[in-house]
Design an enzyme around this catalytic site. Sequence first.
Site, short mmCIF file in Angstrom:
data_model
loop_
_atom_site.label_atom_id
_atom_site.label_comp_id
_atom_site.label_asym_id
_atom_site.label_seq_id
_atom_site.Cartn_x
_atom_site.Cartn_y
_atom_site.Cartn_z
N CYS A 117 81.08 34.94 50.95
CA CYS A 117 81.33 35.34 52.23
C CYS A 117 82.05 34.01 53.65
CB CYS A 117 79.88 35.23 52.49
SG CYS A 117 79.39 34.95 54.43
N HIS A 207 76.47 38.39 49.57
CA HIS A 207 75.73 37.34 48.65
C HIS A 207 75.35 37.82 47.48
CE1 HIS A 207 76.01 33.81 51.75
NE2 HIS A 207 76.09 35.03 52.33
N GLU A 209 74.34 36.22 45.52
CA GLU A 209 72.98 35.01 44.90
C GLU A 209 72.18 35.39 45.25
OE1 GLU A 209 74.87 32.81 48.58
OE2 GLU A 209 74.92 34.65 46.75
N SER A 261 49.62 12.90 40.74
CA SER A 261 48.91 13.64 41.91
C SER A 261 48.15 15.33 40.92
CB SER A 261 50.16 14.50 42.61
OG SER A 261 50.99 15.78 41.93
N GLY A 262 48.70 14.90 39.74
CA GLY A 262 47.67 16.49 39.21
C GLY A 262 48.56 18.23 39.47
N VAL A 264 53.20 19.21 38.88
CA VAL A 264 53.76 19.27 37.68
C VAL A 264 54.50 18.39 37.68
CG1 VAL A 264 55.38 21.31 38.38
CG2 VAL A 264 55.26 21.14 35.61
N ALA A 267 53.08 14.78 36.85
CA ALA A 267 53.03 14.88 35.58
C ALA A 267 54.25 15.07 34.59
CB ALA A 267 52.10 16.04 34.83
#
Length: 551
Positions: A117, A207, A209, A261-262, A264, A267
């Site tokens: 683009c 585009h 992507e 926080s729980g 992902v 963790a």
Amino acid sequence: MGVQTCAVAGRGVVAYLLAMTAAQNDRSASTPSVASAHDKILIVDFGSQVTQLIARRVREDGVYCEIVPFNKAEEAFKEMKPKAVILSGGPESVHEAGSPRAPQLIFASGVPVMGICYGQMTMAAQLGGEVEGGHHREFGRADVEVKAQSKLFEDVWSSGSKNQVWMSHGDRITKMPPGFSVAGTSPNAPFAIIQDEKRKYYGLMFHPEVVHTPDGAKLIRNFVRKIAGLTGDWTMRAFREEEIAKIRAQVGKGKVICGLSGGVDSAVAAVLIHEAIGDQLTCVFVDHGLMRLNEAEQVVDLFRHHYNIPLVHVDASKQFLGELEGVTDPETKRKTIGRLFIEVFEAEAKKIGGADFLAQGTLYPDVIESVSFTGGPSVTIKSHHNVGGLPERMNMKLVEPLRELFKDEVRKLGRELGLPEIFVGRHPFPGPGLAIRCPGDITSDKLDILRKADAVYIDQIRKHGLYDDIWQAFAVLLPVKTVGVMGDGRTYDYVVGLRAVTSTDGMTADFYQFDMKFLGETATRIINEVKGVNRVVYDVTSKPPGTIEWE
């Protein structure tokens, strides 16, 4: 893409304000990339809203890449020594005074270049072509007809074929640069695809992507593999080994505190850091009383008993709910939760004492979004509601082991580290938790109803094998009651709203089209199993115009 203010769990409990300080930027610049030994692609950002999708497509193919603003591209090119360059799209016109350009160093280097683009326009203009602006704009779906063979099209498009792409441009090329030829056209763009195969330059007016260009990922793969000749050595196994060595070198014998926080991100960050430095890491889990059913117990069990990671569990639920009493405005809820988290976390960190480093689940999108493509703080950034300036307040250095990863890569790393799928594959959960899934005032009784309804809903989704097909699903307790009949008696109870969406990145989303039988069964279960609910509705709003969360 923008960042929602409710992204604590998604970004890690102790994600800081995205507008990083100059000191943090200096620290980042001086830290060697874990990808230093890998093949690399440099993506020059001209301000497109979908530049991150380019990086994700490249990463999906096993090749490391970095996004840099155009005005920092020359410095980055010299430092990275990339094997190829991709020029992103952008909102500017090549004809505007002061519009951005790619460093000429890139074109003089001999590496393959793909312009998308705006990237195609500036490449054409800088290499001797001519571009006009404002005429024959194309936005949305279009068909590109292949006019010539190209390595870019190998095993994807054949000569003479017409293929769907996604256009979004105002400028267009009127005269090609020397050495270029036409490889594809569209009704409004006679130079939709141009190429100089000798110099390995390719320009696309569309585009590749975005998902609306069905074969776009294959075209990017051809550029990466067949044109640039990269083999794809960017794996989570390699990242794991390199990042562990990097953490050990950075931390030495120091102590690290990490907030859980729980979610992902936090963790995975905690497990990776613990693998690197063992009990030099202490995790702090602040339970604000706004988590899902049994979630706090699951976090404590996983980290304290399964991984044997030193963990401080702070039950601050009464403090949070007390401060939230009578609060109905969503933004006030967020700010209250954020302020309290800082106070509680800071107090616990002081009790631990002697910590030199604060670990955060910062992801690559956070790093990208901390600076706009013009080089200044991005105007689209919203402050995270959790820790604000904790690193500065506590005089601690940052450990950010995930700062080069996208969300999907974090999940892959979590699996590489052996985290249970229930943690690695779970849907995004907002940092303010159930506070923003309970419109209106918040009480313990309301939260209990919401937890149980949400648990039934998710259980239904899992039993029907739909969980992994859905980006995010959750229940909302509406601030209204309706009349119902149960048995021979009249009821006057709450309404539960169900939400489920499909998405690739959370920026846009469509509601999930459940079978009506599923919805009926789920509503029946919730009404029968959750006391205080007598009506269930399903949200069929897409994003936009709505947001995924209700508050």
